[in-house]
Enzyme design. Structure first.
Site, short mmCIF file in Angstrom:
data_model
loop_
_atom_site.label_atom_id
_atom_site.label_comp_id
_atom_site.label_asym_id
_atom_site.label_seq_id
_atom_site.Cartn_x
_atom_site.Cartn_y
_atom_site.Cartn_z
CD GLU A 154 -3.07 -0.52 2.27
OE1 GLU A 154 -4.24 -0.69 1.98
OE2 GLU A 154 -2.68 -0.06 3.37
CE LYS A 191 16.69 -11.38 19.38
NZ LYS A 191 18.04 -11.89 19.86
CE LYS A 193 18.91 -10.90 12.78
NZ LYS A 193 20.33 -10.79 12.64
CD GLN A 196 19.96 -6.02 12.39
OE1 GLN A 196 20.41 -6.73 11.50
NE2 GLN A 196 20.24 -6.23 13.68
CB CYS A 390 -23.01 14.59 17.77
SG CYS A 390 -23.56 14.85 16.07
CG HIS A 521 -18.63 16.09 16.92
ND1 HIS A 521 -18.71 14.87 17.56
CD2 HIS A 521 -19.48 16.01 15.87
CE1 HIS A 521 -19.56 14.10 16.94
NE2 HIS A 521 -20.04 14.76 15.90
CD GLU A 523 -16.15 15.43 20.07
OE1 GLU A 523 -16.87 16.33 20.56
OE2 GLU A 523 -16.61 14.49 19.40
N1 GLN Z 1 -26.27 9.86 13.81
C1 GLN Z 1 -26.52 11.23 14.13
C2 GLN Z 1 -26.66 12.09 12.89
O1 GLN Z 1 -26.24 11.72 11.84
C3 GLN Z 1 -25.43 11.77 15.03
C4 GLN Z 1 -24.11 11.87 14.36
C5 GLN Z 1 -22.97 12.00 15.33
O2 GLN Z 1 -23.11 11.72 16.53
N2 GLN Z 1 -21.81 12.41 14.85
O3 GLN Z 1 -27.18 13.18 12.97
#
Ligand code: GLN
Length: 547
Positions: A154, A191, A193, A196, A390, A521, A523
């Site tokens: 790949e 190891k 190897k 290498q 979400c 999101h 996060e």
């Molecule tokens: N499944 C839900 C949607 O599509 C939530 C998506 C998610 O949590 N990222 O709206």
């Protein structure tokens, strides 16, 4: 004006994948940035998928979303967190996306009748993208991580791109091989190897490593360093020991103990970069170990199992976001994964009592949904802080509809399109896409603005009424029910500028210490030195409520 000569560092993997190539690449970026260099990063994923959006997280971990909406590998999240950067589509490519572009150009006669070939046209397209990313970022250094391991079919074409680039820009290119040194239990000896062999395989593709990062459970001793140097043709000072560490945020500091940034600058002929300044980073890494008071958070999800193993990478951005906020509040996060499906099989919800906070992250499809709704009900009734991301917000809305507003069959059309009360419904612009099986990169993706309600928990947390966050969804709170919810006590504290989409739902502090869900999101925007305000508000609530 003389064009600046950009330097390129290719990071490849030896022996096996999953040994922290992404963290190593991010950490190399961090230490070079700490020398005042302008760094950008690129991830190359060698699979045919055009992006990571259509892959099941149990196959490939978290799908990270960039600000311009590209769905990528989780390593992009590491780069953004380590470098506090905002990367875009030009910083990510897969074999699929490269081929797609070459074929598009061929169809448009852009190759002017030439015979278009795998070599050199595929590597040339890769090189073109690398240079474009460098130009866009006005980068001094571009770090390019090639996914997978040398020797796999790949990634041969990407190694070919290194070779071709080296022909053109010899001194501006360094190759770092992140390799693994096993210590088999039966022998008890480290190891060299396999490393290498990996190095030989890389050589046979015309690429010679400048630096070998030796990943292992323990530090490398002098004897093995020497052995790797001799057999792999690398200077001994460029064989760097990279043992397992307590926290990934220690890696840049460890690299600097070996003077890695200086070595790279020397190899690349980078003149007079600043003295390394990792002060802020080091104090963050230290802070992450200082906290004593624990805060126990359960992530209730479903993409955990891979055979007999638990996959925590699936929610990596959520995990890191929790950590950054907890460290900033001087509390120690203790995170437990709970599979929502267990509650559907009759497991008692009483185990939830032991947590200071519950979080339901994003997700798709039917499995685990009723279990998650039970958890949300438990959090609401028992006043345990709850944060829904979400799907976690959509299910919070469904739970409220069913158990507070009395719409017993409330549901999302993702699960039961025939339910009478579809309080979560597909966005009109998404409907046609699904009907035509047009799934790739068609969700509501990337950064969108939202407006926050004055005096809400969300507004208090952000300290502003205007925010921008990253999205990845097809469904939304059904506009038909907005008023019903609002009258019934659910506050939509964040809305899209046209007020059509509900971006945040929360319960007032009078009825619950912290119950909040986001359609976006958060996060993806949490950074080590800039924790996300909503995660911080959640962790704060968890540590206050704690008896
Ligand atoms: N499944 C839900 C949607 O599509 C939530 C998506 C998610 O949590 N990222 O709206």
């Amino acid at each position: 004006m003389k064009k600046k000569s950009t330097k390129y560092i290719f990071v490849v993997g030896g022996v096996m994948s999953g040994i922290g190539k992404g963290v190593a690449s991010s950490s190399i970026g961090t230490i070079l940035k700490a020398r005042g260099l302008n760094v950008t990063t690129i991830k190359i994923d060698p699979y045919i998928n055009v992006d990571a959006g259509t892959m099941n997280p149990t196959e490939h971990g978290e799908v990270f979303v960039l600000s311009d909406g590209l769905e990528t590998d989780q390593d992009m999240g590491n780069y953004e967190r380590f470098l506090d950067a905002k990367l875009t589509s030009i910083n990510y490519m897969t074999t699929g996306s490269v081929y797609m572009e070459v074929i598009r150009k061929e169809r448009n006669l852009e190759y002017k009748g030439k015979n278009v070939q795998v070599v050199p046209d595929i590597p040339l397209e890769v090189i073109k993208r690398i240079k474009k990313a460098a130009e866009k970022a006005d980068a001094d250094v571009v770090i390019i991580e090639i996914g997978g391991t040398v020797g796999e079919y790949e990634n041969i074409l990407f190694l070919e791109a290194i070779r071709l680039m080296k022909q053109e820009h010899g001194e501006d290119i360094a190759t770092v091989m992140v390799s693994y040194l096993p210590v088999p239990g039966s022998i008890g000896e480290m190891k060299t190897k396999p490393t290498q062999h990996a190095s030989r395989t890389l050589n046979s593709a015309g690429v010679f490593p400048d630096i070998i990062l030796a990943r292992a459970v323990m530090p490398l001793d002098e004897k093995r360093k020497q052995k790797i140097a001799t057999f792999c043709g690398v200077r001994i000072e460029n064989v760097i020991s990279a043992p397992d560490v307590e926290s990934i945020y220690d890696v840049p500091i460890n690299f600097e103990k070996d003077g890695l940034s200086e070595k790279l600058c020397k190899i690349l002929g980078l003149k007079k970069p600043q003295v390394s300044n990792l002060k802020e980073w080091a104090s963050f890494a230290k802070q992450s170990k200082n906290a004593e008071k624990e805060v126990k958070i359960a992530i209730v999800g479903k993409y955990f199992n891979s055979g007999e193993f638990i996959l925590s990478d699936v929610y990596i951005s959520v995990l890191e976001a929790i950590k950054f906020s907890a460290y900033s509040l001087n509390v120690k996060p203790v995170i437990t994964y709970i599979s929502a499906k267990d509650f559907e099989k009759g497991e008692s919800l009483e185990i939830l009592k032991g947590f200071d906070g519950l979080l339901v992250p994003g997700g798709f499809g039917e499995s685990g949904i009723e279990g998650k709704i039970q958890v949300i009900k438990y959090a609401r009734e028992n006043k345990i802080p709850y944060f829904g991301l979400c799907y976690g917000m959509q299910l919070m809305v469904i739970e409220y509809a069913r158990n507070v507003l009395g719409m017993k069959d409330a549901n999302t059309s993702e699960i039961n399109p025939n339910a009478k009360n579809l309080v979560i419904d597909i966005m009109p612009e998404q409907k046609e896409k699904i009907e035509n099986n047009n799934y790739g990169a068609t969700m509501r993706l990337g950064t969108y603005p939202a407006y926050l309600r004055k005096g809400s928990i969300a507004e208090e947390a952000y300290g502003t009424q205007n925010i921008e966050e990253r999205h990845r969804h097809r469904y939304e709170v059904n506009p038909k029910y907005h008023i019903k919810f609002t009258e019934g006590g659910l506050v939509f504290s964040g809305v899209s500028p046209d007020r059509r989409l509900m971006e945040i739902a929360e319960l007032s502090r009078e009825v619950h210490p912290f119950m909040l869900g986001t359609q976006f999101h958060p996060e993806f925007l949490a950074r080590p030195l800039r924790p996300h305000p909503l995660f911080t508000a959640f962790i704060k609530a968890c540590s206050v409520v704690k008896k």
